[in-house]
Design a protein around this motif. Structure first.
Motif, PDB file in Angstrom:
ATOM      1  N   ASN A  33       7.599   2.268  -0.902  1.00  0.00           N
ATOM      2  CA  ASN A  33       8.420   1.089  -0.311  1.00  0.00           C
ATOM      3  C   ASN A  33       8.055   0.767   1.117  1.00  0.00           C
ATOM      4  OD1 ASN A  33       9.932   0.746  -2.793  1.00  0.00           O
ATOM      5  ND2 ASN A  33      11.298   2.649  -1.958  1.00  0.00           N
ATOM      6  N   ASN A  34       6.872   0.814   1.533  1.00  0.00           N
ATOM      7  CA  ASN A  34       6.312   0.320   2.681  1.00  0.00           C
ATOM      8  C   ASN A  34       5.834  -1.110   2.382  1.00  0.00           C
ATOM      9  OD1 ASN A  34       6.638   2.750   4.615  1.00  0.00           O
ATOM     10  ND2 ASN A  34       5.163   3.703   2.813  1.00  0.00           N
ATOM     11  N   ASN A  35       5.825  -1.777   3.528  1.00  0.00           N
ATOM     12  CA  ASN A  35       5.017  -3.170   3.596  1.00  0.00           C
ATOM     13  C   ASN A  35       3.881  -3.005   4.335  1.00  0.00           C
ATOM     14  OD1 ASN A  35       4.753  -5.794   3.528  1.00  0.00           O
ATOM     15  ND2 ASN A  35       5.927  -6.511   5.104  1.00  0.00           N
ATOM     16  N   VAL A  36       2.825  -3.168   3.210  1.00  0.00           N
ATOM     17  CA  VAL A  36       1.583  -2.671   3.795  1.00  0.00           C
ATOM     18  C   VAL A  36       0.770  -3.985   3.801  1.00  0.00           C
ATOM     19  CG1 VAL A  36      -0.558  -1.395   3.331  1.00  0.00           C
ATOM     20  CG2 VAL A  36       1.945  -0.318   2.693  1.00  0.00           C
ATOM     21  N   ILE A  37       0.016  -4.205   5.142  1.00  0.00           N
ATOM     22  CA  ILE A  37      -0.948  -5.107   5.241  1.00  0.00           C
ATOM     23  C   ILE A  37      -2.318  -4.624   5.376  1.00  0.00           C
ATOM     24  CG2 ILE A  37      -2.035  -7.139   6.600  1.00  0.00           C
ATOM     25  CD1 ILE A  37       0.776  -7.680   5.401  1.00  0.00           C
ATOM     26  N   GLY A  38      -3.551  -5.030   4.173  1.00  0.00           N
ATOM     27  CA  GLY A  38      -4.544  -4.503   4.396  1.00  0.00           C
ATOM     28  C   GLY A  38      -5.665  -5.482   5.117  1.00  0.00           C
ATOM     29  N   LEU A  39      -6.526  -4.649   5.801  1.00  0.00           N
ATOM     30  CA  LEU A  39      -7.595  -5.488   6.601  1.00  0.00           C
ATOM     31  C   LEU A  39      -8.893  -4.897   6.544  1.00  0.00           C
ATOM     32  CD1 LEU A  39      -7.372  -6.747  10.410  1.00  0.00           C
ATOM     33  CD2 LEU A  39      -9.378  -5.243   9.669  1.00  0.00           C
ATOM     34  N   ASP A  40      -9.779  -5.892   6.171  1.00  0.00           N
ATOM     35  CA  ASP A  40     -11.143  -5.419   6.051  1.00  0.00           C
ATOM     36  C   ASP A  40     -11.974  -6.740   6.031  1.00  0.00           C
ATOM     37  OD1 ASP A  40     -13.498  -4.024   4.851  1.00  0.00           O
ATOM     38  OD2 ASP A  40     -11.981  -2.513   4.149  1.00  0.00           O
ATOM     39  N   GLN A  41     -13.325  -6.485   5.739  1.00  0.00           N
ATOM     40  CA  GLN A  41     -14.490  -7.671   6.064  1.00  0.00           C
ATOM     41  C   GLN A  41     -14.744  -8.347   4.404  1.00  0.00           C
ATOM     42  OE1 GLN A  41     -17.432  -7.836   9.041  1.00  0.00           O
ATOM     43  NE2 GLN A  41     -17.087  -5.528   9.197  1.00  0.00           N
ATOM     44  N   TYR A  42     -14.334  -7.732   3.497  1.00  0.00           N
ATOM     45  CA  TYR A  42     -14.693  -8.117   2.296  1.00  0.00           C
ATOM     46  C   TYR A  42     -13.982  -9.784   2.002  1.00  0.00           C
ATOM     47  CZ  TYR A  42     -16.382  -3.794   0.816  1.00  0.00           C
ATOM     48  OH  TYR A  42     -17.066  -2.559   0.781  1.00  0.00           O
ATOM     49  N   LEU A  55      -0.262  -1.694   9.155  1.00  0.00           N
ATOM     50  CA  LEU A  55      -1.394  -2.216   8.942  1.00  0.00           C
ATOM     51  C   LEU A  55      -2.641  -1.248   8.696  1.00  0.00           C
ATOM     52  CD1 LEU A  55      -3.492  -4.788   9.452  1.00  0.00           C
ATOM     53  CD2 LEU A  55      -3.369  -4.206  11.848  1.00  0.00           C
ATOM     54  N   VAL A  56      -3.341  -1.333   7.661  1.00  0.00           N
ATOM     55  CA  VAL A  56      -4.123  -0.367   7.393  1.00  0.00           C
ATOM     56  C   VAL A  56      -5.697  -1.228   7.550  1.00  0.00           C
ATOM     57  CG1 VAL A  56      -5.318   1.105   5.356  1.00  0.00           C
ATOM     58  CG2 VAL A  56      -2.870   0.860   5.547  1.00  0.00           C
ATOM     59  N   THR A  57      -6.643  -0.837   8.446  1.00  0.00           N
ATOM     60  CA  THR A  57      -7.663  -1.317   8.608  1.00  0.00           C
ATOM     61  C   THR A  57      -8.739  -0.633   7.850  1.00  0.00           C
ATOM     62  OG1 THR A  57      -8.483   0.193  10.491  1.00  0.00           O
ATOM     63  CG2 THR A  57      -7.203  -1.732  11.123  1.00  0.00           C
ATOM     64  N   GLY A  58      -9.863  -1.385   7.254  1.00  0.00           N
ATOM     65  CA  GLY A  58     -10.706  -0.589   6.269  1.00  0.00           C
ATOM     66  C   GLY A  58     -10.063  -0.240   5.043  1.00  0.00           C
ATOM     67  N   SER A  59      -9.203  -1.309   4.660  1.00  0.00           N
ATOM     68  CA  SER A  59      -8.358  -1.090   3.409  1.00  0.00           C
ATOM     69  C   SER A  59      -9.052  -0.887   2.128  1.00  0.00           C
ATOM     70  CB  SER A  59      -6.984  -2.086   3.325  1.00  0.00           C
ATOM     71  OG  SER A  59      -7.839  -3.449   3.255  1.00  0.00           O
ATOM     72  N   LYS A  60     -10.392  -1.746   2.290  1.00  0.00           N
ATOM     73  CA  LYS A  60     -11.098  -1.562   0.905  1.00  0.00           C
ATOM     74  C   LYS A  60     -12.031  -0.517   0.781  1.00  0.00           C
ATOM     75  CE  LYS A  60      -8.825  -5.161  -0.803  1.00  0.00           C
ATOM     76  NZ  LYS A  60      -7.773  -4.953  -1.735  1.00  0.00           N
ATOM     77  N   GLY A  61     -11.925   0.371   1.767  1.00  0.00           N
ATOM     78  CA  GLY A  61     -12.966   1.614   1.553  1.00  0.00           C
ATOM     79  C   GLY A  61     -12.460   2.559   0.874  1.00  0.00           C
ATOM     80  N   LEU A  87     -11.938 -11.762   0.016  1.00  0.00           N
ATOM     81  CA  LEU A  87     -11.182 -11.844  -1.320  1.00  0.00           C
ATOM     82  C   LEU A  87      -9.871 -12.734  -0.814  1.00  0.00           C
ATOM     83  CD1 LEU A  87     -11.076  -7.683  -1.057  1.00  0.00           C
ATOM     84  CD2 LEU A  87     -12.125  -9.285  -3.055  1.00  0.00           C
ATOM     85  N   SER A  88      -9.105 -13.144  -2.017  1.00  0.00           N
ATOM     86  CA  SER A  88      -7.963 -13.802  -2.032  1.00  0.00           C
ATOM     87  C   SER A  88      -7.017 -12.984  -2.633  1.00  0.00           C
ATOM     88  CB  SER A  88      -8.092 -15.105  -2.783  1.00  0.00           C
ATOM     89  OG  SER A  88      -7.027 -15.933  -2.867  1.00  0.00           O
ATOM     90  N   GLU A  89      -6.348 -12.166  -1.788  1.00  0.00           N
ATOM     91  CA  GLU A  89      -5.253 -11.296  -2.141  1.00  0.00           C
ATOM     92  C   GLU A  89      -3.901 -11.449  -1.427  1.00  0.00           C
ATOM     93  OE1 GLU A  89      -8.048  -7.716  -3.820  1.00  0.00           O
ATOM     94  OE2 GLU A  89      -6.738  -7.462  -2.285  1.00  0.00           O
ATOM     95  N   ASP A  90      -2.737 -11.111  -1.915  1.00  0.00           N
ATOM     96  CA  ASP A  90      -1.641 -11.062  -1.137  1.00  0.00           C
ATOM     97  C   ASP A  90      -1.733  -9.832  -0.203  1.00  0.00           C
ATOM     98  OD1 ASP A  90      -0.482 -13.235  -2.377  1.00  0.00           O
ATOM     99  OD2 ASP A  90       0.664 -12.194  -3.893  1.00  0.00           O
TER     100      ASP A  90
END
Length: 237
Positions: free
Chosen positions: A24-33, A4-10, A35-38
């Motif tokens: 090959n990591n499974n990454v989940i991004g978290l931010d306040q923007y 999990l990466v918080t602030g993924s859109k910075g 957005l509709s993204e996988d």
């Protein structure tokens, strides 16, 4: 590895997430923007209720906590907002990592060193009592470090030094290089502070160094910067 990466859109997050995915990591991004993204979740880290289900419904191996109110000027102008995010928000992330036994990478700042004196003023194991943070941003980040150390056993604290590169927003709250680029595009003069020196590290090198810490599975506090090219601001200009 599920991350999990918080602030993924910075600035750093936008570069870090695709790099981690390429490995090959499974990454989940978290931010306040909005957005509709996988593999993206919109949430405010200062609101615990928005985070609880994220941790309940996922099994993370690692949380990389980038989300924060960044910059000296920004945190001075918006003290309460920065405290809400950088202190309460960080505590929420730290406490959930503790509850679910997840390793945390916490992003601090080189600003915590302030005007500390001595040849060893910027070594990681300097006595915390000798640190002299001079602004709210630095004080909030240093307190965040103390929360991490108090609550967690499995953590990495990163203190970045003067990161620059493509993708950085060009506004008055960003680094000198970013400001100079914007002023140059606008055909304006570049204000230079004499006798001011900085050592810059490109975002790609920073992310490579960060991944080394992840791969080596280390624990502790680490400066990440370039100690070999200390340049005066007028030369940067």
């Amino acid at each position: 590895m599920k991350i999990l990466v918080t602030g993924s859109k910075g600035f750093i997050g936008k570069q870090l997430v695709p790099y981690l995915i390429s490995l090959n990591n499974n990454v989940i991004g978290l931010d306040q923007y909005i957005l509709s993204e996988d593999n993206y979740i919109r949430a405010d880290i200062s609101i615990l209720s928005e985070l609880i289900n994220i941790f309940k419904n996922n099994t993370f191996d690692l949380v990389i906590h980038l989300a924060s109110e960044c910059g000296i000027e920004n945190c001075e102008e918006h003290i309460q907002k920065s405290m809400q995010t950088n202190l309460i928000g960080s505590y929420n992330i730290i406490s959930l990592c503790k509850d679910y036994n997840i390793k945390l990478i916490y992003f601090s700042t080189s600003e915590i060193y302030g005007d500390s004196l001595g040849d060893n003023k910027m070594i990681e194991d300097i006595n915390a009592n000798l640190l002299q943070p001079k602004n709210h941003y630095a004080m909030q980040k240093l307190f965040g470090e103390k929360m991490v150390i108090k609550e967690l056993k499995n953590y990495i604290i990163v203190r970045p030094f003067m990161i620059y590169g493509a993708g950085e927003n060009q506004n008055n709250y960003r680094s000198v290089i970013s400001k100079f680029i914007k002023l140059s595009i606008d055909n304006k003069n570049l204000p230079v502070h004499k006798n001011s020196y900085r050592s810059w590290l490109h975002i790609n090198d920073f992310i490579f160094a960060l991944n080394l810490l992840i791969e080596k599975n280390v624990i502790g506090t680490f400066n990440i910067g370039n100690g070999n090219e200390i340049l005066p601001i007028d030369k940067i200009a």
